[in-house]
Design an enzyme around this catalytic site. Sequence first.
Site, PDB file in Angstrom:
ATOM      1  N   VAL A  29     -14.996 -23.148  -7.174  1.00 49.27           N
ATOM      2  CA  VAL A  29     -16.021 -23.359  -8.203  1.00 49.27           C
ATOM      3  C   VAL A  29     -15.688 -24.589  -9.042  1.00 49.27           C
ATOM      4  O   VAL A  29     -16.550 -25.437  -9.320  1.00 49.27           O
ATOM      5  CB  VAL A  29     -16.173 -22.108  -9.098  1.00 49.27           C
ATOM      6  CG1 VAL A  29     -17.176 -22.379 -10.224  1.00 49.27           C
ATOM      7  CG2 VAL A  29     -16.622 -20.908  -8.279  1.00 49.27           C
ATOM      8  N   CYS A  30     -14.430 -24.708  -9.431  1.00 50.22           N
ATOM      9  CA  CYS A  30     -14.008 -25.840 -10.258  1.00 50.22           C
ATOM     10  C   CYS A  30     -14.194 -27.173  -9.526  1.00 50.22           C
ATOM     11  O   CYS A  30     -14.549 -28.182 -10.137  1.00 50.22           O
ATOM     12  CB  CYS A  30     -12.546 -25.679 -10.661  1.00 50.22           C
ATOM     13  SG  CYS A  30     -12.215 -24.201 -11.622  1.00 50.22           S
ATOM     14  N   THR A  31     -13.945 -27.161  -8.228  1.00 51.34           N
ATOM     15  CA  THR A  31     -14.109 -28.389  -7.447  1.00 51.34           C
ATOM     16  C   THR A  31     -15.551 -28.880  -7.523  1.00 51.34           C
ATOM     17  O   THR A  31     -15.811 -30.074  -7.712  1.00 51.34           O
ATOM     18  CB  THR A  31     -13.690 -28.146  -5.984  1.00 51.34           C
ATOM     19  OG1 THR A  31     -12.307 -27.774  -5.952  1.00 51.34           O
ATOM     20  CG2 THR A  31     -13.886 -29.397  -5.143  1.00 51.34           C
TER      21      THR A  31
END
Length: 212
Positions: A44-46
Site C-alpha cells: 500500500v505504501c509503495t
Amino acid sequence: MTLRLGDVAPDFEQDSSIGPLKFHEWAGNSWVVLFSHPADFTPVCTTELGLTAKLKPEFDKRNVKAIALSVDAAESHKSWIKDIEETQNTVVGFPIIADVDKKVSVLYDMIHPEQSVTATVRSVFIVDPNKKVRLILTYPLSTGRNFNEILRVIDALQLTDGYTVATPGNWQDGDDVIIPLTVQDPDVIKQKYPKGFTAAKPYLRLTPQPNK
C-alpha cells in the site's frame, strides 16, 4: 502530545533519505504535506509514495512540499525508493524521514497501539507557511489514502485564507462557495461578493468562486 488544528507543527531534526533534516528549516515558506507510512517495502505504501511523486507538478503549483515518514532507517528508504520508482514509473522527488527512534512519531502521535505498537498509522498533516497545522487525517493501516482529496483540501484552505468564504461539501476548484454567516452587512456583501449570490435559505448563500 495531542496536536490540534491551529497548533504550531512541532519542529524536529531527524535523518532522512536526503540526509539530516531540520523540519521547519526544510519547510521554509511552503505549505507541507507530512504523511507517515507503516513500513518500507510494503504494497500500500509503495502505491501511495508513487502517487505522491506523480503529483509533484500539482504540489508545485500550490507551493506545497511533500515529506514522508516511517520508522525504518535512511538506507532502507533509499533502497525502497528504487522499487517505488521502478514499479510506479515515477521519480521520488521528496524526502522520507528515517524515524528509527520514533521521536517524530511520538511527537505527532502517529503510533496507535490498537493498530500497531511499532508501526505508524497513515497520518496526514497539512502545515501552512506559518507552520500552523491546518488539517489532520488518520487512516488505518489497511486503507490507502486519497491524494486527490488532499489536493482538494489544500485548494480549499488556500482559497479561504485569501477570501472570506467557506466551501460546501464535495467542493471542487471552480464550484460556487458559501458566504459565511459572520458577513451580514449588505454593503460589505456587495463589496466582497461583486458577482452576487443566491440564497436557498437566509443562512445558505452561494456565490461564484471569487478568484475565477
